[in-house]
Design a protein around this motif. Sequence first.
Motif, short mmCIF file in Angstrom:
data_model
loop_
_atom_site.label_atom_id
_atom_site.label_comp_id
_atom_site.label_asym_id
_atom_site.label_seq_id
_atom_site.Cartn_x
_atom_site.Cartn_y
_atom_site.Cartn_z
N SER A 10 0.82 -1.21 0.00
CA SER A 10 0.00 0.00 0.00
C SER A 10 0.85 1.26 0.00
O SER A 10 0.74 2.08 -0.90
CB SER A 10 -0.97 0.00 1.19
OG SER A 10 -0.26 -0.02 2.40
N ASN A 11 1.72 1.42 1.00
CA ASN A 11 2.56 2.61 1.11
C ASN A 11 3.62 2.36 2.19
O ASN A 11 3.49 1.45 2.99
CB ASN A 11 1.72 3.84 1.42
CG ASN A 11 0.98 3.75 2.74
OD1 ASN A 11 0.24 2.80 2.96
ND2 ASN A 11 1.18 4.70 3.61
N PRO A 12 4.68 3.20 2.20
CA PRO A 12 5.73 3.00 3.21
C PRO A 12 5.22 3.29 4.63
O PRO A 12 4.33 4.12 4.82
CB PRO A 12 6.81 4.02 2.83
CG PRO A 12 6.41 4.60 1.54
CD PRO A 12 4.97 4.29 1.31
N SER A 13 5.80 2.61 5.58
CA SER A 13 5.52 2.87 6.99
C SER A 13 6.23 4.13 7.43
O SER A 13 7.31 4.47 6.92
CB SER A 13 6.01 1.69 7.81
OG SER A 13 6.03 2.01 9.18
N ILE A 14 5.68 4.81 8.42
CA ILE A 14 6.37 5.97 8.97
C ILE A 14 7.63 5.54 9.73
O ILE A 14 8.51 6.34 9.98
CB ILE A 14 5.45 6.82 9.89
CG1 ILE A 14 4.88 5.99 11.04
CG2 ILE A 14 4.35 7.47 9.09
CD1 ILE A 14 4.10 6.79 12.06
N ASN A 15 7.71 4.25 10.07
CA ASN A 15 8.88 3.73 10.77
C ASN A 15 10.02 3.32 9.84
O ASN A 15 11.11 3.02 10.30
CB ASN A 15 8.49 2.53 11.63
CG ASN A 15 7.47 2.89 12.68
OD1 ASN A 15 7.54 3.96 13.26
ND2 ASN A 15 6.51 2.02 12.90
N SER A 16 9.77 3.32 8.55
CA SER A 16 10.80 2.91 7.58
C SER A 16 11.84 4.00 7.43
O SER A 16 11.53 5.19 7.49
CB SER A 16 10.15 2.62 6.23
OG SER A 16 11.13 2.26 5.29
N HIS A 17 13.08 3.59 7.20
CA HIS A 17 14.16 4.53 6.98
C HIS A 17 14.24 4.98 5.54
O HIS A 17 15.11 5.76 5.17
CB HIS A 17 15.50 3.91 7.39
CG HIS A 17 15.55 3.53 8.84
ND1 HIS A 17 15.23 4.39 9.86
CD2 HIS A 17 15.86 2.36 9.44
CE1 HIS A 17 15.35 3.78 11.02
NE2 HIS A 17 15.73 2.54 10.80
N SER A 18 13.34 4.47 4.71
CA SER A 18 13.35 4.79 3.28
C SER A 18 11.91 4.79 2.77
O SER A 18 11.05 4.11 3.32
CB SER A 18 14.17 3.76 2.51
OG SER A 18 14.04 3.95 1.13
N LEU A 19 11.68 5.53 1.69
CA LEU A 19 10.37 5.51 1.04
C LEU A 19 10.27 4.40 0.01
O LEU A 19 9.23 4.21 -0.61
CB LEU A 19 10.08 6.86 0.39
CG LEU A 19 9.97 8.04 1.34
CD1 LEU A 19 9.69 9.33 0.56
CD2 LEU A 19 8.89 7.81 2.39
N GLN A 20 11.35 3.65 -0.18
CA GLN A 20 11.35 2.55 -1.14
C GLN A 20 10.38 1.46 -0.68
O GLN A 20 10.30 1.15 0.51
CB GLN A 20 12.75 1.95 -1.26
CG GLN A 20 13.72 2.93 -1.82
CD GLN A 20 14.62 2.29 -2.85
OE1 GLN A 20 14.44 1.15 -3.23
NE2 GLN A 20 15.58 3.04 -3.30
N PRO A 21 9.65 0.86 -1.63
CA PRO A 21 8.71 -0.20 -1.25
C PRO A 21 9.42 -1.39 -0.60
O PRO A 21 10.47 -1.82 -1.06
CB PRO A 21 8.11 -0.63 -2.60
CG PRO A 21 8.35 0.51 -3.53
CD PRO A 21 9.61 1.17 -3.05
N PHE A 22 8.85 -1.85 0.48
CA PHE A 22 9.37 -3.02 1.20
C PHE A 22 10.86 -2.86 1.54
O PHE A 22 11.67 -3.75 1.30
CB PHE A 22 9.14 -4.31 0.39
CG PHE A 22 7.69 -4.59 0.14
CD1 PHE A 22 6.94 -5.28 1.08
CD2 PHE A 22 7.07 -4.17 -1.02
CE1 PHE A 22 5.58 -5.54 0.86
CE2 PHE A 22 5.73 -4.42 -1.25
CZ PHE A 22 4.98 -5.11 -0.31
N TRP A 23 11.22 -1.74 2.12
CA TRP A 23 12.60 -1.47 2.51
C TRP A 23 13.11 -2.57 3.43
O TRP A 23 12.36 -3.15 4.21
CB TRP A 23 12.69 -0.11 3.17
CG TRP A 23 14.09 0.31 3.50
CD1 TRP A 23 14.59 0.53 4.74
CD2 TRP A 23 15.16 0.57 2.59
NE1 TRP A 23 15.91 0.89 4.67
CE2 TRP A 23 16.29 0.92 3.36
CE3 TRP A 23 15.28 0.51 1.21
CZ2 TRP A 23 17.51 1.24 2.78
CZ3 TRP A 23 16.50 0.83 0.65
CH2 TRP A 23 17.60 1.19 1.43
N ARG A 24 14.37 -2.87 3.32
CA ARG A 24 14.95 -4.07 3.95
C ARG A 24 14.79 -4.17 5.46
O ARG A 24 14.79 -5.24 6.01
CB ARG A 24 16.43 -4.17 3.58
CG ARG A 24 17.27 -3.06 4.15
CD ARG A 24 18.74 -3.23 3.78
NE ARG A 24 19.52 -2.13 4.27
CZ ARG A 24 19.95 -1.13 3.53
NH1 ARG A 24 19.67 -1.09 2.26
NH2 ARG A 24 20.65 -0.16 4.06
#
Length: 90
Positions: A10-24
């Motif tokens: 759907s969209n990146p999480s606010i907890n992700s360090h990147s806006l890339q889909p499914f960040w590692r």
Amino acid sequence: MFNRIVFIGSNPSINSHSLQPFWRNTKSMKTLSSWIDSVDTSIHIIDFLNVSNHPTPSNRPLKTSEIKDNLSRLFLDLQLLQPDKVIAVG
């Protein structure tokens, strides 16, 4: 046999360090990776896309209007990738 599969979130999480889909480092990528690893298949290329490339406040689900606003871009991204299969998750 699939040469190219695209997973759509759907969209990146606010907890992700990147806006890339499914960040590692995200839970979603860790879960998805375990699913992919458990499948005995001949997938040669795996790509990841999101419906929206922007987090939502408090990680709320996308609104219908946000989904509609992103469909044209998503369709173009899929045309460029030319996947054999598209798998929507989330």
